[in-house]
Design a protein around this motif. Structure first.
Motif, PDB file in Angstrom:
ATOM      1  N   SER A   1       0.833  -1.215   0.000  1.00  0.00           N
ATOM      2  CA  SER A   1       0.000   0.000   0.000  1.00  0.00           C
ATOM      3  C   SER A   1       0.860   1.253   0.000  1.00  0.00           C
ATOM      4  O   SER A   1       0.539   2.237  -0.679  1.00  0.00           O
ATOM      5  CB  SER A   1      -0.919   0.003   1.228  1.00  0.00           C
ATOM      6  OG  SER A   1      -1.827  -1.070   1.189  1.00  0.00           O
TER       7      SER A   1
ATOM      8  N   PHE B   1       2.244   2.007  -3.551  1.00  0.00           N
ATOM      9  CA  PHE B   1       1.230   2.636  -4.403  1.00  0.00           C
ATOM     10  C   PHE B   1       0.887   4.040  -3.900  1.00  0.00           C
ATOM     11  O   PHE B   1       0.575   4.929  -4.696  1.00  0.00           O
ATOM     12  CB  PHE B   1      -0.029   1.770  -4.455  1.00  0.00           C
ATOM     13  CG  PHE B   1       0.080   0.613  -5.401  1.00  0.00           C
ATOM     14  CD1 PHE B   1      -0.002   0.805  -6.767  1.00  0.00           C
ATOM     15  CD2 PHE B   1       0.275  -0.665  -4.922  1.00  0.00           C
ATOM     16  CE1 PHE B   1       0.094  -0.265  -7.652  1.00  0.00           C
ATOM     17  CE2 PHE B   1       0.379  -1.746  -5.785  1.00  0.00           C
ATOM     18  CZ  PHE B   1       0.294  -1.550  -7.156  1.00  0.00           C
TER      19      PHE B   1
ATOM     20  N   ILE C   1       3.567   6.364  -5.194  1.00  0.00           N
ATOM     21  CA  ILE C   1       3.358   6.585  -6.636  1.00  0.00           C
ATOM     22  C   ILE C   1       2.194   7.554  -6.857  1.00  0.00           C
ATOM     23  O   ILE C   1       2.270   8.471  -7.689  1.00  0.00           O
ATOM     24  CB  ILE C   1       3.092   5.247  -7.366  1.00  0.00           C
ATOM     25  CG1 ILE C   1       4.335   4.350  -7.290  1.00  0.00           C
ATOM     26  CG2 ILE C   1       2.714   5.490  -8.820  1.00  0.00           C
ATOM     27  CD1 ILE C   1       4.099   2.921  -7.760  1.00  0.00           C
ATOM     28  N   SER C   2       1.102   7.372  -6.090  1.00  0.00           N
ATOM     29  CA  SER C   2      -0.068   8.248  -6.209  1.00  0.00           C
ATOM     30  C   SER C   2       0.285   9.693  -5.880  1.00  0.00           C
ATOM     31  O   SER C   2      -0.143  10.627  -6.567  1.00  0.00           O
ATOM     32  CB  SER C   2      -1.184   7.767  -5.271  1.00  0.00           C
ATOM     33  OG  SER C   2      -1.601   6.464  -5.612  1.00  0.00           O
TER      34      SER C   2
ATOM     35  N   ASN D   1      -5.594   1.521  -2.700  1.00  0.00           N
ATOM     36  CA  ASN D   1      -4.430   2.272  -3.171  1.00  0.00           C
ATOM     37  C   ASN D   1      -4.160   2.045  -4.658  1.00  0.00           C
ATOM     38  O   ASN D   1      -3.696   2.958  -5.350  1.00  0.00           O
ATOM     39  CB  ASN D   1      -3.195   1.896  -2.347  1.00  0.00           C
ATOM     40  CG  ASN D   1      -3.160   2.606  -1.010  1.00  0.00           C
ATOM     41  OD1 ASN D   1      -2.847   3.788  -0.915  1.00  0.00           O
ATOM     42  ND2 ASN D   1      -3.493   1.894   0.049  1.00  0.00           N
ATOM     43  N   VAL D   2      -4.466   0.851  -5.139  1.00  0.00           N
ATOM     44  CA  VAL D   2      -4.322   0.573  -6.579  1.00  0.00           C
ATOM     45  C   VAL D   2      -5.339   1.407  -7.366  1.00  0.00           C
ATOM     46  O   VAL D   2      -5.007   2.030  -8.389  1.00  0.00           O
ATOM     47  CB  VAL D   2      -4.504  -0.925  -6.873  1.00  0.00           C
ATOM     48  CG1 VAL D   2      -4.604  -1.167  -8.381  1.00  0.00           C
ATOM     49  CG2 VAL D   2      -3.351  -1.731  -6.289  1.00  0.00           C
TER      50      VAL D   2
ATOM     51  N   CYS E   1      -4.237   4.988  -7.397  1.00  0.00           N
ATOM     52  CA  CYS E   1      -3.109   5.166  -8.308  1.00  0.00           C
ATOM     53  C   CYS E   1      -3.578   5.180  -9.769  1.00  0.00           C
ATOM     54  O   CYS E   1      -3.160   6.035 -10.559  1.00  0.00           O
ATOM     55  CB  CYS E   1      -2.103   4.031  -8.081  1.00  0.00           C
ATOM     56  SG  CYS E   1      -0.495   4.304  -8.836  1.00  0.00           S
TER      57      CYS E   1
END
Length: 299
Positions: A31, A34, A37-38, A171-172, A175
């Protein structure tokens, strides 16, 4: 020695506590990746200032939820464990129903307070006027934030994998949503909607997994149980535990009060004594001045 070590590691890995810890640790690690990255995507898309506005909107909604939250998951975990141990399904259902009732009350209070106070708060903090509609939109997503009951049930039945899966999927989704916004629409509202979708995904997943656990445990009819008074559950901590914790604090407070009052009394006495001495000195000075004037006039 090597065989003993391997055997010990194998036994350790089979323990529930270790399994749950590794599961949560792994899930949080994924998590976090991601999440980083977000953050990079959203800062690159709308800049750090707009990202800060989104964080403020989230904080505003979360603040009211925290303020009105009854922290039901703590009581639920504690009392469900005892009810499960006693094999008392009626109490299990009752605790779940009470927990859900308080969660709904928290959400209603959170939403009403958030809506009513948004104008004065935004004006007081000097935020842009556009924040009003952003706050309302985000508050709507929080209406399904029934985490007290959902987390309490999932943890009580040791379904940590569901909690972890929910976090990772959320979280995916966040993202991917941010990525789509970066490619097609680099504006704040798009990223806000993507964040709302991610939050709603998390809330819906927790509700779904809780429904799944309740179905497995044959507790779906918990809503049929009549609400009745459960003092230990409704008032945390119990009066005996509260008395044990508060009694020493009350004694300390009383002793501290006595010491402070004694010091205040001493200082007050000194102040009064100095005031009296000052007044006496003024009276004496006036008398001497009067005597001096009389003698000067006679001469």
């Amino acid at each position: 020695m090597k065989e003993k070590t391997k055997k010990y590691i194998k036994e350790l890995s089979q323990r529930k506590l270790v399994k749950n810890f590794l599961l949560i640790f792994t899930g949080q690690g994924i998590s976090s990746i991601f999440g980083i990255i977000s953050t990079m995507i959203i800062v690159g898309g709308i800049g750090s200032e707009k990202h800060g506005i989104l964080i403020v909107v989230q904080t505003y909604a979360t603040l009211f939820y925290s303020f009105f939250s009854f922290k039901t998951f703590q009581a639920l975990i504690k009392y469900l464990a005892q009810a499960k141990k006693d094999k008392n399904k009626d109490d299990v259902k009752l605790y779940i129903k009470w927990s859900l009732f308080f969660d709904v009350c928290s959400l209603i209070l959170m939403f009403i307070a958030g809506i009513l106070l948004r104008n004065p708060v935004i004006k007081l903090m000097g935020w842009p006027e556009e924040m009003k509609k952003y706050v309302v939109l985000y508050l709507i997503t929080q209406v399904f934030y029934i985490q007290g009951t959902t987390i309490g049930v999932l943890r009580s039945y040791e379904k940590y994998n569901y909690v972890v899966i929910g976090q990772v999927i959320t979280n995916v989704v966040r993202c991917i949503g941010y990525g789509i916004c970066l490619l097609f629409s680099k504006n704040f509202v798009s990223f806000l909607i993507a964040e709302m979708v991610a939050v709603m995904t998390n809330n819906i997943l927790l509700i779904y997994y809780t429904y799944k656990v309740l179905k497995q445990e044959k507790l779906l009819d918990f809503y049929k149980v009549k609400l009745k008074n459960k003092k230990d559950f409704l008032f945390e901590p119990p009066k005996e535990e509260l008395a044990v914790k508060l009694l020493p604090e009350i004694i300390k407070a009383e002793l501290y009060s006595i010491i402070i009052e004694n010091q205040v009394s001493e200082h007050a006495s000194r102040t009064i004594a100095m005031q009296l001495a000052n007044d006496n000195a003024k009276d004496l000075l006036n008398q001497l001045q009067l005597t001096y004037n009389k003698l000067r006039q006679q001469n």
